[in-house]
Design a protein around this motif. Sequence first.
Motif, mmCIF file in Angstrom:
data_model
loop_
_atom_site.group_PDB
_atom_site.id
_atom_site.type_symbol
_atom_site.label_atom_id
_atom_site.label_comp_id
_atom_site.label_asym_id
_atom_site.label_seq_id
_atom_site.Cartn_x
_atom_site.Cartn_y
_atom_site.Cartn_z
ATOM 1 N N ILE A 551 31.942 -1.510 -18.173
ATOM 2 C CA ILE A 551 31.043 -0.848 -17.223
ATOM 3 C C ILE A 551 29.838 -0.320 -17.991
ATOM 4 O O ILE A 551 29.968 0.203 -19.106
ATOM 5 C CB ILE A 551 31.770 0.299 -16.501
ATOM 6 N N ASP A 552 28.682 -0.478 -17.387
ATOM 7 C CA ASP A 552 27.438 -0.042 -18.029
ATOM 8 C C ASP A 552 27.558 1.416 -18.482
ATOM 9 O O ASP A 552 28.024 2.278 -17.729
ATOM 10 C CB ASP A 552 26.265 -0.189 -17.048
ATOM 11 N N LYS A 553 27.148 1.663 -19.726
ATOM 12 C CA LYS A 553 27.313 2.998 -20.298
ATOM 13 C C LYS A 553 26.504 4.049 -19.550
ATOM 14 O O LYS A 553 26.950 5.187 -19.357
ATOM 15 C CB LYS A 553 26.919 2.980 -21.768
ATOM 16 N N ASP A 554 25.300 3.705 -19.149
ATOM 17 C CA ASP A 554 24.484 4.668 -18.408
ATOM 18 C C ASP A 554 25.182 5.093 -17.118
ATOM 19 O O ASP A 554 25.094 6.261 -16.708
ATOM 20 C CB ASP A 554 23.114 4.052 -18.088
ATOM 21 N N LYS A 555 25.851 4.128 -16.492
ATOM 22 C CA LYS A 555 26.595 4.432 -15.274
ATOM 23 C C LYS A 555 27.723 5.423 -15.559
ATOM 24 O O LYS A 555 27.928 6.395 -14.812
ATOM 25 C CB LYS A 555 27.169 3.133 -14.689
ATOM 26 N N ARG A 556 28.425 5.218 -16.662
ATOM 27 C CA ARG A 556 29.524 6.099 -17.019
ATOM 28 C C ARG A 556 29.024 7.500 -17.367
ATOM 29 O O ARG A 556 29.617 8.513 -16.979
ATOM 30 C CB ARG A 556 30.300 5.509 -18.202
ATOM 31 N N VAL A 557 27.895 7.561 -18.109
ATOM 32 C CA VAL A 557 27.320 8.870 -18.479
ATOM 33 C C VAL A 557 26.891 9.629 -17.234
ATOM 34 O O VAL A 557 27.089 10.850 -17.102
ATOM 35 C CB VAL A 557 26.145 8.686 -19.444
ATOM 36 N N ALA A 558 26.315 8.905 -16.280
ATOM 37 C CA ALA A 558 25.863 9.548 -15.041
ATOM 38 C C ALA A 558 27.043 10.132 -14.264
ATOM 39 O O ALA A 558 26.960 11.244 -13.711
ATOM 40 C CB ALA A 558 25.104 8.543 -14.190
ATOM 41 N N LEU A 559 28.151 9.399 -14.232
ATOM 42 C CA LEU A 559 29.331 9.906 -13.521
ATOM 43 C C LEU A 559 29.926 11.127 -14.222
ATOM 44 O O LEU A 559 30.362 12.084 -13.567
ATOM 45 C CB LEU A 559 30.389 8.799 -13.414
ATOM 46 N N VAL A 560 29.920 11.128 -15.564
ATOM 47 C CA VAL A 560 30.449 12.282 -16.300
ATOM 48 C C VAL A 560 29.569 13.510 -16.068
ATOM 49 O O VAL A 560 30.066 14.629 -15.918
ATOM 50 C CB VAL A 560 30.566 11.954 -17.799
ATOM 51 N N GLU A 561 28.225 13.301 -16.018
ATOM 52 C CA GLU A 561 27.331 14.412 -15.722
ATOM 53 C C GLU A 561 27.599 14.968 -14.331
ATOM 54 O O GLU A 561 27.570 16.191 -14.106
ATOM 55 C CB GLU A 561 25.881 13.957 -15.823
ATOM 56 N N GLU A 562 27.870 14.071 -13.393
ATOM 57 C CA GLU A 562 28.177 14.513 -12.025
ATOM 58 C C GLU A 562 29.475 15.326 -11.997
ATOM 59 O O GLU A 562 29.577 16.319 -11.267
ATOM 60 C CB GLU A 562 28.287 13.293 -11.115
ATOM 61 N N ILE A 563 30.440 14.914 -12.791
ATOM 62 C CA ILE A 563 31.701 15.664 -12.875
ATOM 63 C C ILE A 563 31.461 17.052 -13.450
ATOM 64 O O ILE A 563 32.023 18.062 -12.985
ATOM 65 C CB ILE A 563 32.727 14.880 -13.723
ATOM 66 N N LEU A 587 37.105 16.985 -20.414
ATOM 67 C CA LEU A 587 35.718 16.678 -20.054
ATOM 68 C C LEU A 587 34.782 16.879 -21.245
ATOM 69 O O LEU A 587 33.893 16.055 -21.501
ATOM 70 C CB LEU A 587 35.295 17.557 -18.883
ATOM 71 N N ASP A 588 34.982 17.955 -21.984
ATOM 72 C CA ASP A 588 34.141 18.206 -23.161
ATOM 73 C C ASP A 588 34.317 17.102 -24.203
ATOM 74 O O ASP A 588 33.334 16.634 -24.801
ATOM 75 C CB ASP A 588 34.487 19.562 -23.766
ATOM 76 N N ASP A 589 35.537 16.685 -24.423
ATOM 77 C CA ASP A 589 35.782 15.600 -25.388
ATOM 78 C C ASP A 589 35.121 14.307 -24.927
ATOM 79 O O ASP A 589 34.535 13.567 -25.733
ATOM 80 C CB ASP A 589 37.289 15.380 -25.556
ATOM 81 N N CYS A 590 35.226 14.034 -23.643
ATOM 82 C CA CYS A 590 34.627 12.809 -23.094
ATOM 83 C C CYS A 590 33.102 12.845 -23.257
ATOM 84 O O CYS A 590 32.482 11.866 -23.677
ATOM 85 C CB CYS A 590 34.999 12.672 -21.621
ATOM 86 N N TRP A 591 32.502 13.987 -22.931
ATOM 87 C CA TRP A 591 31.049 14.119 -23.034
ATOM 88 C C TRP A 591 30.595 13.985 -24.486
ATOM 89 O O TRP A 591 29.609 13.284 -24.785
ATOM 90 C CB TRP A 591 30.625 15.454 -22.451
ATOM 91 N N ASN A 592 31.283 14.619 -25.397
ATOM 92 C CA ASN A 592 30.910 14.531 -26.813
ATOM 93 C C ASN A 592 31.032 13.103 -27.335
ATOM 94 O O ASN A 592 30.203 12.644 -28.126
ATOM 95 C CB ASN A 592 31.792 15.463 -27.649
ATOM 96 N N THR A 593 32.067 12.400 -26.907
ATOM 97 C CA THR A 593 32.248 11.011 -27.350
ATOM 98 C C THR A 593 31.099 10.135 -26.876
ATOM 99 O O THR A 593 30.553 9.321 -27.637
ATOM 100 C CB THR A 593 33.580 10.460 -26.818
ATOM 101 N N LEU A 594 30.723 10.293 -25.620
ATOM 102 C CA LEU A 594 29.623 9.486 -25.099
ATOM 103 C C LEU A 594 28.300 9.836 -25.785
ATOM 104 O O LEU A 594 27.482 8.947 -26.069
ATOM 105 C CB LEU A 594 29.502 9.702 -23.580
ATOM 106 N N GLN A 595 28.091 11.110 -26.057
ATOM 107 C CA GLN A 595 26.859 11.510 -26.732
ATOM 108 C C GLN A 595 26.825 10.985 -28.165
ATOM 109 O O GLN A 595 25.775 10.536 -28.657
ATOM 110 C CB GLN A 595 26.734 13.037 -26.728
ATOM 111 N N ASN A 596 27.911 11.024 -28.857
ATOM 112 C CA ASN A 596 27.968 10.495 -30.218
ATOM 113 C C ASN A 596 27.703 9.001 -30.245
ATOM 114 O O ASN A 596 27.039 8.492 -31.160
ATOM 115 C CB ASN A 596 29.331 10.789 -30.848
ATOM 116 N N ASP A 597 28.196 8.306 -29.253
ATOM 117 C CA ASP A 597 27.939 6.867 -29.184
ATOM 118 C C ASP A 597 26.456 6.596 -28.997
ATOM 119 O O ASP A 597 25.884 5.670 -29.583
ATOM 120 C CB ASP A 597 28.738 6.241 -28.035
#
Length: 602
Positions: A551-563, A587-597
């Motif tokens: 799944i497109d990463k931007d799409k996943r980041v947008a959904l995590v921000e919405e959460i 949620l914090d771990d997920c957000w940090n992982t996506l930001q590090n990527d």
Amino acid sequence: AFSGSTNATLCAESPFVGRHSKTHLMTAALNASNFFQPPQCWCQTPGFPVGHFIVGRYSGMAHWGRTAGIIAIRHNNQGITEVLLVNKGGKMLDFPKGKRSRMKEELAWEVAWREWYSETGLSPEHLNFLMPQHVFIDAASGCHYFLAMWEGGQGCPQQWMPFPARAGDNKPVTTAQWTPIREAQSSEHLGKLQRMILTRAEEENQKLMAFVPSMGMPGVSMPGMGMQGMLWSPPVDNYNKMPLEASPEAEEPFDIDQTTAAGSLQPSLLETGRSDEKFDCQSPEEETLTGWEVGALLMRHPTVLLGNKPECDTVEKLLQQGNEAEKSAIMRWMCKDLLSAAEDQCACRVVQELLKAPSKSDGSMMLAKIFPYTDRLLESQHGNHVLTKAVEVAIPAEIATVIDKVWRTGAVYVAKHRFGCRLCERLIEHHGEDHAVVALLNSLALSSVEMCKHRYGNYVLQSMVEHGPAGPTKKVFEALVPKMGEMAVHRFASHLAQKMLQVDCPPADKLKAAEALIRDSSHPLAEIAANRFGNFVINDMLSFLTTEEDIDKDKRVALVEEIREKLNVENEELTKTEHFKSVKATLDDCWNTLQNDEDQEG
């Protein structure tokens, strides 16, 4: 005067007849009829009366000991009939026999089988009992002898030394040998009473053979074995394990004239108590004894296993140690009353063990006796395990009966049944591509909303999502995605919601489920996060959004921000719960992982 042994037996049971009169009465009856069927004897099996041919002076059963043996005969390649005799030291010979164990309540045939193997080292599976409902009795000692034909081929030598002597054995067998029956009947090295018994056994066998000339050699018919009242007699070629290894000379057809001591009762050989022909074999303590144990088991009825855990444990051990022929014999034996065994708490484990690796023919025979009773086994606390195991090992062509029974009973009813749900799961896991199973699953998919909250029905939907074919699985997603919020907070449906976000199915379907869960207006995400069931669903959704690379990463980041936005609430009643804190940490771990990527890509 009396008309026959039956009247004499009735008189012998009467309390008004004295002991000496009974003895004279029975002796006269035996002399008149040559046959006696006692009302009580340790050889009698319930429902399977055994008659006595008594040889010698009868003095009453009160004087009899508990010993039993086997008179085994064979035809060599020259057509000469031979009998097996053993030498227990000195010059005298005897038939293989022994006493009943003081620690066990053994029947006569059980002792005979055990002592046969112990004194000869030969596998008793190759014995075909010629007159199983009759025993020949030494009138003086009461020793019971069963007459059997050896069908082990000519690989067995003419003479050999069985197992080494065991500690405490006062009369160890030094040699065992096949001897022409005519020589045995006239030999001074065989006791007079034994010669009389051998002669009587031969006469009765000849009468039997003359009575059934069209049948040839009569089959075995002991209690609880075989088909149509006939006992199982295994084909020799099917056996790949024998207690003894044949000598190199065994491959050559032996000639009785070429063996000096083998074919005759020579005193010089008997005095030595040794034989030049030996086998490399294990001692009785080291040998598993599965041969005679299987045979002893098969002489009883399968109902002996019902509620009998020690007996079932023994059979399971035999199945683990036995060869393919022994397993096949036990399987055919169990088929005599397979349904009762399948519904029993202890015996059902034996049936499941048999179903693990059956041959094609034996497996089909068992399945043919199980599947017609699918509706009955579904209701059984123990039988349902046998049914599901049978479905696992069946081929697609064999499950048609099961599918038909499910349709007739009601597909949704079976799927929501306490035990029926297991059957549906096994059908999905092992026969999911079968067109009949696909049709069944399409029908169940229409009731997904009803089944997802059911205590047992949700397991079937979980199995469909994880192992089912694409068509029915897609229908389940289409029906349940709009209900994700409602499912997440339900005790049973929440497990299905987790499975929909975990399994290896099209990422697009899982993405739709995640979006529906995040944007469900009737069940706010913060309330789901604080729920005892919902927090697990959200954690699985975050794990999916973190790791799903298709799944497109931007799409996943947008959904995590919405959460993050939806969980940013000031309601302390929610935020102070352990469930909510667990979701926030994930949620914090997920957000940090996506930001590090993103930083690494940059």
